[in-house]
Scaffold this motif. Structure first.
Motif, PDB file in Angstrom:
ATOM      1  N   LEU A  22       0.826  -1.208   0.000  1.00 47.88           N
ATOM      2  CA  LEU A  22       0.000   0.000   0.000  1.00 47.88           C
ATOM      3  C   LEU A  22       0.857   1.252   0.000  1.00 47.88           C
ATOM      4  CD1 LEU A  22      -2.865   1.119   0.092  1.00 47.88           C
ATOM      5  CD2 LEU A  22      -2.732   1.020   2.579  1.00 47.88           C
ATOM      6  N   VAL A  23       1.900   1.262   0.825  1.00 51.08           N
ATOM      7  CA  VAL A  23       2.775   2.436   0.888  1.00 51.08           C
ATOM      8  C   VAL A  23       3.510   2.637  -0.430  1.00 51.08           C
ATOM      9  CG1 VAL A  23       4.830   3.379   2.007  1.00 51.08           C
ATOM     10  CG2 VAL A  23       3.016   2.406   3.391  1.00 51.08           C
ATOM     11  N   VAL A  24       4.053   1.571  -0.987  1.00 51.02           N
ATOM     12  CA  VAL A  24       4.796   1.679  -2.244  1.00 51.02           C
ATOM     13  C   VAL A  24       3.883   2.171  -3.364  1.00 51.02           C
ATOM     14  CG1 VAL A  24       5.948   0.315  -4.036  1.00 51.02           C
ATOM     15  CG2 VAL A  24       6.574   0.012  -1.645  1.00 51.02           C
ATOM     16  N   SER A  25       2.657   1.701  -3.399  1.00 49.15           N
ATOM     17  CA  SER A  25       1.755   2.104  -4.479  1.00 49.15           C
ATOM     18  C   SER A  25       1.186   3.504  -4.273  1.00 49.15           C
ATOM     19  CB  SER A  25       0.613   1.097  -4.625  1.00 49.15           C
ATOM     20  OG  SER A  25      -0.171   1.076  -3.461  1.00 49.15           O
ATOM     21  N   THR A  26       1.141   3.981  -3.039  1.00 48.94           N
ATOM     22  CA  THR A  26       0.571   5.300  -2.759  1.00 48.94           C
ATOM     23  C   THR A  26       1.607   6.401  -2.886  1.00 48.94           C
ATOM     24  OG1 THR A  26      -1.050   4.320  -1.281  1.00 48.94           O
ATOM     25  CG2 THR A  26      -0.686   6.667  -1.073  1.00 48.94           C
ATOM     26  N   PHE A  27       2.778   6.192  -2.303  1.00 50.26           N
ATOM     27  CA  PHE A  27       3.822   7.200  -2.360  1.00 50.26           C
ATOM     28  C   PHE A  27       4.611   7.027  -3.638  1.00 50.26           C
ATOM     29  CE2 PHE A  27       2.929   7.076   2.135  1.00 50.26           C
ATOM     30  CZ  PHE A  27       2.967   8.411   2.474  1.00 50.26           C
ATOM     31  N   GLY A  28       5.007   8.107  -4.232  1.00 45.70           N
ATOM     32  CA  GLY A  28       5.809   8.030  -5.444  1.00 45.70           C
ATOM     33  C   GLY A  28       5.682   9.292  -6.259  1.00 45.70           C
ATOM     34  N   ILE A  29       6.274   9.251  -7.415  1.00 45.28           N
ATOM     35  CA  ILE A  29       6.300  10.436  -8.273  1.00 45.28           C
ATOM     36  C   ILE A  29       4.952  10.584  -8.956  1.00 45.28           C
ATOM     37  CG2 ILE A  29       7.408  11.484 -10.259  1.00 45.28           C
ATOM     38  CD1 ILE A  29       9.889   9.834  -9.546  1.00 45.28           C
ATOM     39  N   ARG A  30       4.290  11.663  -8.665  1.00 41.34           N
ATOM     40  CA  ARG A  30       3.013  11.962  -9.297  1.00 41.34           C
ATOM     41  C   ARG A  30       3.092  13.235 -10.119  1.00 41.34           C
ATOM     42  NH1 ARG A  30      -1.592   9.596  -6.607  1.00 41.34           N
ATOM     43  NH2 ARG A  30      -0.858   8.297  -4.923  1.00 41.34           N
ATOM     44  N   GLY A  31       3.842  14.197  -9.661  1.00 43.48           N
ATOM     45  CA  GLY A  31       3.860  15.521 -10.265  1.00 43.48           C
ATOM     46  C   GLY A  31       4.293  15.549 -11.706  1.00 43.48           C
ATOM     47  N   ILE A  32       5.342  14.823 -12.041  1.00 45.19           N
ATOM     48  CA  ILE A  32       5.852  14.861 -13.403  1.00 45.19           C
ATOM     49  C   ILE A  32       4.787  14.380 -14.378  1.00 45.19           C
ATOM     50  CG2 ILE A  32       7.603  13.920 -14.958  1.00 45.19           C
ATOM     51  CD1 ILE A  32       8.635  15.964 -12.898  1.00 45.19           C
ATOM     52  N   GLY A  33       4.087  13.328 -14.027  1.00 45.71           N
ATOM     53  CA  GLY A  33       3.012  12.825 -14.892  1.00 45.71           C
ATOM     54  C   GLY A  33       1.899  13.841 -15.062  1.00 45.71           C
ATOM     55  N   SER A  34       1.519  14.507 -13.984  1.00 43.31           N
ATOM     56  CA  SER A  34       0.457  15.510 -14.064  1.00 43.31           C
ATOM     57  C   SER A  34       0.842  16.645 -14.994  1.00 43.31           C
ATOM     58  CB  SER A  34       0.157  16.071 -12.670  1.00 43.31           C
ATOM     59  OG  SER A  34      -0.252  15.048 -11.806  1.00 43.31           O
ATOM     60  N   PHE A  35       2.080  17.122 -14.865  1.00 43.91           N
ATOM     61  CA  PHE A  35       2.536  18.199 -15.740  1.00 43.91           C
ATOM     62  C   PHE A  35       2.598  17.725 -17.191  1.00 43.91           C
ATOM     63  CE2 PHE A  35       4.574  19.803 -11.728  1.00 43.91           C
ATOM     64  CZ  PHE A  35       3.742  20.895 -11.593  1.00 43.91           C
ATOM     65  N   TYR A  36       3.056  16.512 -17.389  1.00 45.37           N
ATOM     66  CA  TYR A  36       3.143  15.975 -18.755  1.00 45.37           C
ATOM     67  C   TYR A  36       1.755  15.863 -19.384  1.00 45.37           C
ATOM     68  CZ  TYR A  36       3.523  12.723 -22.587  1.00 45.37           C
ATOM     69  OH  TYR A  36       3.415  12.136 -23.819  1.00 45.37           O
ATOM     70  N   TYR A  37       0.800  15.285 -18.661  1.00 49.91           N
ATOM     71  CA  TYR A  37      -0.535  15.094 -19.227  1.00 49.91           C
ATOM     72  C   TYR A  37      -1.212  16.420 -19.527  1.00 49.91           C
ATOM     73  CZ  TYR A  37      -0.012  10.198 -18.048  1.00 49.91           C
ATOM     74  OH  TYR A  37       0.440   8.908 -17.968  1.00 49.91           O
ATOM     75  N   LEU A  38      -1.012  17.413 -18.678  1.00 47.47           N
ATOM     76  CA  LEU A  38      -1.599  18.723 -18.949  1.00 47.47           C
ATOM     77  C   LEU A  38      -0.952  19.344 -20.184  1.00 47.47           C
ATOM     78  CD1 LEU A  38      -3.479  21.048 -18.333  1.00 47.47           C
ATOM     79  CD2 LEU A  38      -1.780  21.903 -16.701  1.00 47.47           C
ATOM     80  N   ALA A  39       0.365  19.269 -20.288  1.00 47.94           N
ATOM     81  CA  ALA A  39       1.048  19.816 -21.456  1.00 47.94           C
ATOM     82  C   ALA A  39       0.579  19.115 -22.727  1.00 47.94           C
ATOM     83  CB  ALA A  39       2.568  19.676 -21.290  1.00 47.94           C
ATOM     84  N   PHE A  40       0.426  17.811 -22.660  1.00 47.93           N
ATOM     85  CA  PHE A  40      -0.038  17.047 -23.823  1.00 47.93           C
ATOM     86  C   PHE A  40      -1.457  17.465 -24.204  1.00 47.93           C
ATOM     87  CE2 PHE A  40      -2.128  13.378 -25.746  1.00 47.93           C
ATOM     88  CZ  PHE A  40      -1.273  13.134 -26.811  1.00 47.93           C
ATOM     89  N   ALA A  41      -2.343  17.576 -23.219  1.00 43.10           N
ATOM     90  CA  ALA A  41      -3.734  17.947 -23.502  1.00 43.10           C
ATOM     91  C   ALA A  41      -3.820  19.340 -24.107  1.00 43.10           C
ATOM     92  CB  ALA A  41      -4.564  17.878 -22.221  1.00 43.10           C
ATOM     93  N   LEU A  42      -3.039  20.274 -23.571  1.00 41.74           N
ATOM     94  CA  LEU A  42      -3.087  21.630 -24.115  1.00 41.74           C
ATOM     95  C   LEU A  42      -2.488  21.689 -25.513  1.00 41.74           C
ATOM     96  CD1 LEU A  42      -2.158  23.697 -20.945  1.00 41.74           C
ATOM     97  CD2 LEU A  42      -4.410  23.460 -22.010  1.00 41.74           C
ATOM     98  N   ASP A  43      -1.492  20.875 -25.760  1.00 34.87           N
ATOM     99  CA  ASP A  43      -0.882  20.843 -27.087  1.00 34.87           C
ATOM    100  C   ASP A  43      -1.842  20.241 -28.114  1.00 34.87           C
ATOM    101  OD1 ASP A  43       1.396  21.213 -28.875  1.00 34.87           O
ATOM    102  OD2 ASP A  43       1.452  19.007 -28.931  1.00 34.87           O
ATOM    103  N   GLU A  44      -2.648  19.287 -27.708  1.00 33.50           N
ATOM    104  CA  GLU A  44      -3.584  18.628 -28.613  1.00 33.50           C
ATOM    105  C   GLU A  44      -4.898  19.381 -28.770  1.00 33.50           C
ATOM    106  OE1 GLU A  44      -3.122  15.776 -30.485  1.00 33.50           O
ATOM    107  OE2 GLU A  44      -1.037  16.052 -29.864  1.00 33.50           O
ATOM    108  N   ALA A  45      -5.126  20.406 -27.967  1.00 36.39           N
ATOM    109  CA  ALA A  45      -6.382  21.154 -28.035  1.00 36.39           C
ATOM    110  C   ALA A  45      -6.477  21.893 -29.370  1.00 36.39           C
ATOM    111  CB  ALA A  45      -6.470  22.147 -26.882  1.00 36.39           C
TER     112      ALA A  45
END
Length: 99
Positions: A22-45
């Motif tokens: 549970l700890v391994v799956s909950t804690f981890g890198i989340r921010g980079i993915g969020s920034f990437y997905y937003l950049a991708f979505a805005l680029d594809e708009a």
């Protein structure tokens, strides 16, 4: 929610205790993915999705605040959670050696 569930599923078949999974799956890198997905979505708009492009500054700010909040919350809670896992592991090893 998807990432922790995927993490737990990915750890099936390992010798890790459920608390550790549970700890391994909950804690981890989340921010980079969020920034990437937003950049991708805005680029594809397209121009038809002008509202999305107009709100881009607000979306970047929102993602930044969410990521920063998660970093702070994880930073504050990680030490206490790791202490709990260490105690649980010590209790298990004590039970095994005394039993």
């Amino acid at each position: 929610m998807v990432r922790p569930v995927a993490g737990i599923l990915g750890l099936f078949g390992t010798s890790m205790a459920w608390g550790e999974r549970l700890v391994v799956s909950t804690f981890g890198i989340r921010g980079i993915g969020s920034f990437y997905y937003l950049a991708f979505a805005l680029d594809e708009a397209s121009f038809a999705e002008r509202e999305l492009l107009v709100a881009a500054d607000e979306l970047w700010a929102l993602v930044g605040v969410v990521v920063l909040t998660l970093i702070v919350v994880h930073g504050i809670s990680a030490s206490a959670i790791m202490d709990l896992l260490d105690r649980a592991r010590d209790d298990e090893s004590t039970d095994v050696t005394s039993g």
